[in-house]
Design a protein around this motif. Structure first.
Motif, PDB file in Angstrom:
ATOM      1  N   GLU A  64      84.451  -2.308 -16.286  1.00  0.00           N
ATOM      2  CA  GLU A  64      85.236  -3.529 -16.737  1.00  0.00           C
ATOM      3  C   GLU A  64      84.518  -4.122 -18.046  1.00  0.00           C
ATOM      4  O   GLU A  64      85.286  -4.688 -19.056  1.00  0.00           O
ATOM      5  CB  GLU A  64      85.027  -4.602 -15.592  1.00  0.00           C
ATOM      6  CG  GLU A  64      85.995  -5.975 -15.894  1.00  0.00           C
ATOM      7  CD  GLU A  64      86.011  -6.912 -14.508  1.00  0.00           C
ATOM      8  OE1 GLU A  64      86.694  -7.706 -14.385  1.00  0.00           O
ATOM      9  OE2 GLU A  64      85.006  -6.637 -13.691  1.00  0.00           O
ATOM     10  N   PRO A  65      83.196  -4.348 -18.371  1.00  0.00           N
ATOM     11  CA  PRO A  65      82.851  -4.935 -19.531  1.00  0.00           C
ATOM     12  C   PRO A  65      83.379  -4.124 -20.856  1.00  0.00           C
ATOM     13  O   PRO A  65      82.855  -4.628 -21.807  1.00  0.00           O
ATOM     14  CB  PRO A  65      81.261  -4.847 -19.304  1.00  0.00           C
ATOM     15  CG  PRO A  65      80.953  -4.753 -17.953  1.00  0.00           C
ATOM     16  CD  PRO A  65      82.242  -3.945 -17.329  1.00  0.00           C
ATOM     17  N   TYR A  66      83.502  -2.943 -20.595  1.00  0.00           N
ATOM     18  CA  TYR A  66      83.980  -2.097 -21.818  1.00  0.00           C
ATOM     19  C   TYR A  66      85.351  -2.275 -21.976  1.00  0.00           C
ATOM     20  O   TYR A  66      85.908  -1.818 -23.068  1.00  0.00           O
ATOM     21  CB  TYR A  66      83.789  -0.614 -21.510  1.00  0.00           C
ATOM     22  CG  TYR A  66      82.298  -0.144 -21.276  1.00  0.00           C
ATOM     23  CD1 TYR A  66      81.430  -0.291 -22.362  1.00  0.00           C
ATOM     24  CD2 TYR A  66      81.967  -0.051 -19.905  1.00  0.00           C
ATOM     25  CE1 TYR A  66      80.183  -0.158 -21.835  1.00  0.00           C
ATOM     26  CE2 TYR A  66      80.706   0.108 -19.673  1.00  0.00           C
ATOM     27  CZ  TYR A  66      79.547  -0.042 -20.582  1.00  0.00           C
ATOM     28  OH  TYR A  66      78.341   0.519 -20.383  1.00  0.00           O
ATOM     29  N   ILE A  67      86.315  -2.888 -21.499  1.00  0.00           N
ATOM     30  CA  ILE A  67      87.678  -3.246 -21.635  1.00  0.00           C
ATOM     31  C   ILE A  67      87.806  -4.274 -22.278  1.00  0.00           C
ATOM     32  O   ILE A  67      87.490  -5.456 -21.942  1.00  0.00           O
ATOM     33  CB  ILE A  67      88.546  -2.972 -20.193  1.00  0.00           C
ATOM     34  CG1 ILE A  67      88.239  -1.688 -19.410  1.00  0.00           C
ATOM     35  CG2 ILE A  67      89.918  -3.730 -20.414  1.00  0.00           C
ATOM     36  CD1 ILE A  67      89.034  -1.934 -18.067  1.00  0.00           C
ATOM     37  N   GLY A  68      88.704  -4.313 -23.547  1.00  0.00           N
ATOM     38  CA  GLY A  68      88.908  -5.463 -24.306  1.00  0.00           C
ATOM     39  C   GLY A  68      90.265  -6.162 -23.595  1.00  0.00           C
ATOM     40  O   GLY A  68      90.366  -6.189 -22.534  1.00  0.00           O
ATOM     41  N   SER A  69      91.209  -6.718 -24.376  1.00  0.00           N
ATOM     42  CA  SER A  69      92.059  -7.437 -24.018  1.00  0.00           C
ATOM     43  C   SER A  69      93.114  -6.636 -23.405  1.00  0.00           C
ATOM     44  O   SER A  69      93.857  -5.761 -24.243  1.00  0.00           O
ATOM     45  CB  SER A  69      92.726  -8.224 -25.231  1.00  0.00           C
ATOM     46  OG  SER A  69      93.790  -9.059 -24.834  1.00  0.00           O
ATOM     47  N   ARG A  92      89.148  -1.465 -26.504  1.00  0.00           N
ATOM     48  CA  ARG A  92      87.674  -1.660 -26.400  1.00  0.00           C
ATOM     49  C   ARG A  92      87.430  -2.991 -26.475  1.00  0.00           C
ATOM     50  O   ARG A  92      87.558  -3.738 -27.500  1.00  0.00           O
ATOM     51  CB  ARG A  92      86.869  -0.405 -27.035  1.00  0.00           C
ATOM     52  CG  ARG A  92      86.708  -0.695 -28.422  1.00  0.00           C
ATOM     53  CD  ARG A  92      86.118   0.356 -29.247  1.00  0.00           C
ATOM     54  NE  ARG A  92      85.636  -0.083 -30.406  1.00  0.00           N
ATOM     55  CZ  ARG A  92      85.302   0.732 -31.298  1.00  0.00           C
ATOM     56  NH1 ARG A  92      85.720   1.891 -31.315  1.00  0.00           N
ATOM     57  NH2 ARG A  92      84.731   0.302 -32.443  1.00  0.00           N
ATOM     58  N   SER A  93      86.196  -3.453 -25.682  1.00  0.00           N
ATOM     59  CA  SER A  93      85.469  -4.672 -26.038  1.00  0.00           C
ATOM     60  C   SER A  93      84.281  -4.477 -26.846  1.00  0.00           C
ATOM     61  O   SER A  93      84.022  -3.284 -27.415  1.00  0.00           O
ATOM     62  CB  SER A  93      84.977  -5.095 -24.700  1.00  0.00           C
ATOM     63  OG  SER A  93      83.832  -4.338 -24.272  1.00  0.00           O
ATOM     64  N   ASP A  94      83.903  -5.464 -27.317  1.00  0.00           N
ATOM     65  CA  ASP A  94      82.811  -5.447 -28.158  1.00  0.00           C
ATOM     66  C   ASP A  94      81.348  -4.915 -27.705  1.00  0.00           C
ATOM     67  O   ASP A  94      80.416  -4.802 -28.379  1.00  0.00           O
ATOM     68  CB  ASP A  94      82.422  -6.781 -28.931  1.00  0.00           C
ATOM     69  CG  ASP A  94      82.170  -7.993 -27.928  1.00  0.00           C
ATOM     70  OD1 ASP A  94      81.944  -7.805 -26.557  1.00  0.00           O
ATOM     71  OD2 ASP A  94      82.097  -8.979 -28.264  1.00  0.00           O
ATOM     72  N   ARG A  95      81.383  -4.851 -26.363  1.00  0.00           N
ATOM     73  CA  ARG A  95      80.255  -4.169 -25.709  1.00  0.00           C
ATOM     74  C   ARG A  95      80.220  -2.271 -25.798  1.00  0.00           C
ATOM     75  O   ARG A  95      79.455  -1.827 -25.417  1.00  0.00           O
ATOM     76  CB  ARG A  95      80.293  -4.425 -24.249  1.00  0.00           C
ATOM     77  CG  ARG A  95      80.289  -5.741 -23.832  1.00  0.00           C
ATOM     78  CD  ARG A  95      78.885  -6.232 -23.064  1.00  0.00           C
ATOM     79  NE  ARG A  95      78.183  -5.130 -22.548  1.00  0.00           N
ATOM     80  CZ  ARG A  95      77.773  -4.872 -21.389  1.00  0.00           C
ATOM     81  NH1 ARG A  95      78.552  -5.740 -20.206  1.00  0.00           N
ATOM     82  NH2 ARG A  95      76.848  -4.076 -21.021  1.00  0.00           N
TER      83      ARG A  95
END
Length: 183
Positions: A64-69, A92-95
């Motif tokens: 979940e933390p790797y998923i952006g919008s 992708r998220s900023d993580r």
């Protein structure tokens, strides 16, 4: 936790590469947040870094933390197939470390149902890099003996186990559109 899993987790935490069975082939893995480990993995595979790699996990909370919008529909697509042998590409998220995504704007993720791969992620406490155990352009390896013969001591731990029964690598889909990118 088995002794092999414990040794593999210790190797991951020390920045080394491990090998393990997945749904269809043996995979090579490392800590996605260790740039040095990821660079070693790309060098070992002779794989261009711009290609990026996917991450596997034992539960949605690990990816979940790797998923952006992402839309509700995209998340529903993933939840309908996870845990299981389906990889989804999300924004992708900023993580997501740049060395994981390569030249891609998205991140490929899978919540695996393979018992050994899932146990590794659970014991590690997070998602792992997962890429087929092979040199770039060669056929993926399908057993621990072949992995040891091909990579030798460059792979710190080879976790033995059976493959998950798929004949081909897991399908990859675009989570946002549902389009199949790899059958």
């Amino acid at each position: 936790m088995s002794e092999q899993i414990a040794l593999a987790v210790a190797a991951l935490r020390d920045g080394w590469i491990i090998a393990y069975p997945t749904e269809s082939v043996f995979g090579l893995g490392c800590d996605p947040h260790s740039r040095a480990a990821c660079e070693r993995l790309f060098a070992l595979k002779l794989r261009p870094a711009g290609q990026g790699v996917l991450l596997i996990a034992s539960e949605f909370e690990q990816v979940e933390p790797y998923i952006g919008s992402a839309s509700d529909a995209a998340l529903a697509r993933a939840h309908a197939t996870w845990p299981g042998p389906q990889t989804w590409v999300f924004p992708r998220s900023d993580r997501v470390p740049a060395w994981i995504a390569g030249a891609h704007t998205g991140i490929a993720l899978r919540v695996t149902a393979h018992p050994v791969a899932a146990e590794l992620c659970h014991a590690f406490g997070g998602a792992l890099v997962s890429t087929s155990a092979n040199r770039h352009g060669q056929a993926p390896l399908r057993d621990a003996v072949a992995v040891r013969a091909t990579f030798g001591d460059d792979v710190a731990v080879v976790v033995d186990g059976s493959l998950g029964g798929l004949e081909r690598p897991t399908p990859i889909g675009d989570a946002m559109t549902g389009e199949l990118l790899r059958r």
